[in-house]
Design an enzyme around this catalytic site. Structure first.
Site, PDB file in Angstrom:
ATOM      1  N   ILE A   8       2.671  -7.688 -41.555  1.00  0.00           N
ATOM      2  CA  ILE A   8       3.541  -6.622 -41.063  1.00  0.00           C
ATOM      3  C   ILE A   8       4.751  -7.256 -40.394  1.00  0.00           C
ATOM      4  O   ILE A   8       4.606  -8.097 -39.502  1.00  0.00           O
ATOM      5  CB  ILE A   8       2.816  -5.716 -40.047  1.00  0.00           C
ATOM      6  CG1 ILE A   8       1.488  -5.218 -40.617  1.00  0.00           C
ATOM      7  CG2 ILE A   8       3.701  -4.540 -39.646  1.00  0.00           C
ATOM      8  CD1 ILE A   8       0.599  -4.533 -39.593  1.00  0.00           C
ATOM      9  N   THR A  34       4.395 -10.249 -37.444  1.00  0.00           N
ATOM     10  CA  THR A  34       5.606 -11.053 -37.338  1.00  0.00           C
ATOM     11  C   THR A  34       6.664 -10.343 -36.507  1.00  0.00           C
ATOM     12  O   THR A  34       6.700  -9.120 -36.406  1.00  0.00           O
ATOM     13  CB  THR A  34       6.198 -11.376 -38.728  1.00  0.00           C
ATOM     14  OG1 THR A  34       6.948 -10.246 -39.209  1.00  0.00           O
ATOM     15  CG2 THR A  34       5.110 -11.736 -39.739  1.00  0.00           C
ATOM     16  N   LYS A  40       7.716 -11.640 -28.093  1.00  0.00           N
ATOM     17  CA  LYS A  40       7.746 -10.179 -28.076  1.00  0.00           C
ATOM     18  C   LYS A  40       6.447  -9.569 -28.598  1.00  0.00           C
ATOM     19  O   LYS A  40       6.316  -8.345 -28.667  1.00  0.00           O
ATOM     20  CB  LYS A  40       8.928  -9.671 -28.904  1.00  0.00           C
ATOM     21  CG  LYS A  40      10.282 -10.006 -28.285  1.00  0.00           C
ATOM     22  CD  LYS A  40      11.418  -9.343 -29.041  1.00  0.00           C
ATOM     23  CE  LYS A  40      12.755  -9.613 -28.351  1.00  0.00           C
ATOM     24  NZ  LYS A  40      13.878  -8.934 -29.064  1.00  0.00           N
ATOM     25  N   ASP A  56      12.177 -13.949 -39.201  1.00  0.00           N
ATOM     26  CA  ASP A  56      13.395 -13.157 -39.322  1.00  0.00           C
ATOM     27  C   ASP A  56      13.582 -12.885 -40.812  1.00  0.00           C
ATOM     28  O   ASP A  56      13.734 -13.823 -41.604  1.00  0.00           O
ATOM     29  CB  ASP A  56      14.579 -13.942 -38.753  1.00  0.00           C
ATOM     30  CG  ASP A  56      15.891 -13.179 -38.797  1.00  0.00           C
ATOM     31  OD1 ASP A  56      16.028 -12.246 -39.618  1.00  0.00           O
ATOM     32  OD2 ASP A  56      16.797 -13.524 -38.021  1.00  0.00           O
ATOM     33  N   ASN A  84       8.313  -3.376 -42.242  1.00  0.00           N
ATOM     34  CA  ASN A  84       8.645  -2.448 -41.168  1.00  0.00           C
ATOM     35  C   ASN A  84       9.911  -2.849 -40.414  1.00  0.00           C
ATOM     36  O   ASN A  84      10.616  -1.983 -39.900  1.00  0.00           O
ATOM     37  CB  ASN A  84       7.474  -2.369 -40.181  1.00  0.00           C
ATOM     38  CG  ASN A  84       7.867  -1.673 -38.897  1.00  0.00           C
ATOM     39  OD1 ASN A  84       8.062  -0.464 -38.861  1.00  0.00           O
ATOM     40  ND2 ASN A  84       8.023  -2.447 -37.827  1.00  0.00           N
ATOM     41  N   TYR A 148      23.213   3.409 -41.492  1.00  0.00           N
ATOM     42  CA  TYR A 148      21.752   3.271 -41.463  1.00  0.00           C
ATOM     43  C   TYR A 148      21.107   4.061 -42.595  1.00  0.00           C
ATOM     44  O   TYR A 148      20.252   3.539 -43.326  1.00  0.00           O
ATOM     45  CB  TYR A 148      21.229   3.755 -40.115  1.00  0.00           C
ATOM     46  CG  TYR A 148      19.723   3.846 -40.035  1.00  0.00           C
ATOM     47  CD1 TYR A 148      18.951   2.713 -39.824  1.00  0.00           C
ATOM     48  CD2 TYR A 148      19.075   5.075 -40.172  1.00  0.00           C
ATOM     49  CE1 TYR A 148      17.571   2.791 -39.750  1.00  0.00           C
ATOM     50  CE2 TYR A 148      17.696   5.167 -40.105  1.00  0.00           C
ATOM     51  CZ  TYR A 148      16.947   4.023 -39.892  1.00  0.00           C
ATOM     52  OH  TYR A 148      15.577   4.108 -39.826  1.00  0.00           O
ATOM     53  N   LYS A 152      18.741   2.797 -45.875  1.00  0.00           N
ATOM     54  CA  LYS A 152      17.391   3.297 -46.137  1.00  0.00           C
ATOM     55  C   LYS A 152      17.319   4.031 -47.478  1.00  0.00           C
ATOM     56  O   LYS A 152      16.283   4.002 -48.153  1.00  0.00           O
ATOM     57  CB  LYS A 152      16.944   4.213 -44.997  1.00  0.00           C
ATOM     58  CG  LYS A 152      16.648   3.472 -43.700  1.00  0.00           C
ATOM     59  CD  LYS A 152      15.473   2.517 -43.861  1.00  0.00           C
ATOM     60  CE  LYS A 152      14.971   1.973 -42.543  1.00  0.00           C
ATOM     61  NZ  LYS A 152      13.788   1.096 -42.712  1.00  0.00           N
ATOM     62  N   VAL A 181       9.390   9.360 -33.927  1.00  0.00           N
ATOM     63  CA  VAL A 181       8.245   8.632 -33.378  1.00  0.00           C
ATOM     64  C   VAL A 181       8.644   8.071 -32.020  1.00  0.00           C
ATOM     65  O   VAL A 181       9.754   7.551 -31.851  1.00  0.00           O
ATOM     66  CB  VAL A 181       7.801   7.486 -34.310  1.00  0.00           C
ATOM     67  CG1 VAL A 181       6.647   6.702 -33.694  1.00  0.00           C
ATOM     68  CG2 VAL A 181       7.395   8.037 -35.679  1.00  0.00           C
ATOM     69  N   THR A 183       9.003   5.484 -29.518  1.00  0.00           N
ATOM     70  CA  THR A 183       9.001   4.029 -29.375  1.00  0.00           C
ATOM     71  C   THR A 183       9.923   3.660 -28.223  1.00  0.00           C
ATOM     72  O   THR A 183      10.602   4.503 -27.642  1.00  0.00           O
ATOM     73  CB  THR A 183       9.492   3.322 -30.654  1.00  0.00           C
ATOM     74  OG1 THR A 183      10.892   3.558 -30.819  1.00  0.00           O
ATOM     75  CG2 THR A 183       8.730   3.807 -31.879  1.00  0.00           C
TER      76      THR A 183
END
Length: 271
Positions: A8, A34, A40, A56, A84, A148, A152, A181, A183
């Site tokens: 992931i 990852t 992090k 990366d 992701n 963005y 996508k 979502v 976050t």
């Protein structure tokens, strides 16, 4: 029994990738989590069968190193690849910095493609599954998200083509169209360029960038549990998860374009 494996990307604490890593771990997977910086992901460090990898997705050398590492762990297979990692960019199209815009495509489009190409031998060997975490914005096309949403939308087109191209090898491809979502990944102290033609709407744009324009969001934990359920059911194609995701699907499918335009403009708070 041999553990199934999943890699992931984008597993920094507080994000969707982190929740997905924990959800897969609870299902008994060996998770390769990852992020650009492993510090992090310290919240995942002490879990058994959780391997943290600095990665990366814009750096081919780091992807190649990850492939080599996973080959050593698994003997040359990977059951699930979850793309992701992604970057957002909230800006009116006229104000877009083109260098920044290209970087958004590097992360959101070219990054997943690099991962898929490099890991394809392992996925084909396992007759595995590729999961691309997408956004309903690629279909609803909200204001201020033009760059963005374009990145996508390109990823969705790529995913649907790959879904058919990989059928002969038994590899599934699933796109997860993500709604709202909860976050920790939002901008703070948002500002438009001082010469922007949209300064009259800076407050509305800032609210979207800072995540305060939509109070109702699905928790990342619930979202991850549902997405993992979709993945493990071998459901290829497209699925909709997250707050308002199903509503967005029906709006795009059934609402005439002129009504969608009215709704989109109203939601953006402009006239």
């Amino acid at each position: 029994m041999e553990r199934r494996t999943v890699l992931i990307t984008g597993c920094s604490q507080g994000g969707i990738g982190s929740a997905l890593a924990e959800a897969f771990h609870q299902r008994g997977f060996h998770v390769f989590a990852t992020a650009r910086k492993t510090e992090k992901m310290t919240h995942l460090r002490d879990l058994d069968w959780m391997t943290l990898i600095p990665l990366d997705v814009t750096q081919e050398s780091q992807i190649s190193a990850a492939v080599e590492l996973i080959q050593k762990h698994t003997g040359g297979t990977l059951d699930y690849l979850v793309n992701n990692a992604g970057d957002g960019y909230i800006i009116p199209v006229l104000d877009c910095d083109q260098v920044h815009g290209r970087q958004i495509f590097e992360v959101n489009f070219w990054g997943p493609l690099r991962m898929i190409q490099e890991f394809s031998p392992l996925l084909i060997a396992a007759r595995g599954t590729i999961v691309n975490i997408n956004s309903v914005a690629s279909e609803t096309l909200p204001l201020w998200l033009g760059i963005y949403s374009s990145s996508k939308a390109a990823l969705l087109a790529l995913s649907e083509t790959l879904r058919l191209e990989l059928k002969p090898f038994g590899v599934q491809v699933l796109s997860v169209m993500t709604g709202a979502v909860q976050t920790m990944i939002f901008q703070t102290n948002y500002r438009l360029p001082p010469d922007s033609a949209y300064v009259a709407w800076e407050k509305q744009i800032a609210a979207q960038a800072e995540g305060s324009e939509q109070a109702s969001r699905m928790s990342a934990t619930v979202y991850a549990e549902r997405v993992v359920g979709d993945i493990l059911n071998r459901r290829g194609g497209i699925t909709y998860r997250g707050q308002m995701a199903s509503f967005a699907y029906w709006v795009v499918a059934l609402m005439p374009r002129f009504l969608r335009d009215l709704v989109t403009v109203k939601m953006a708070g402009i006239s």
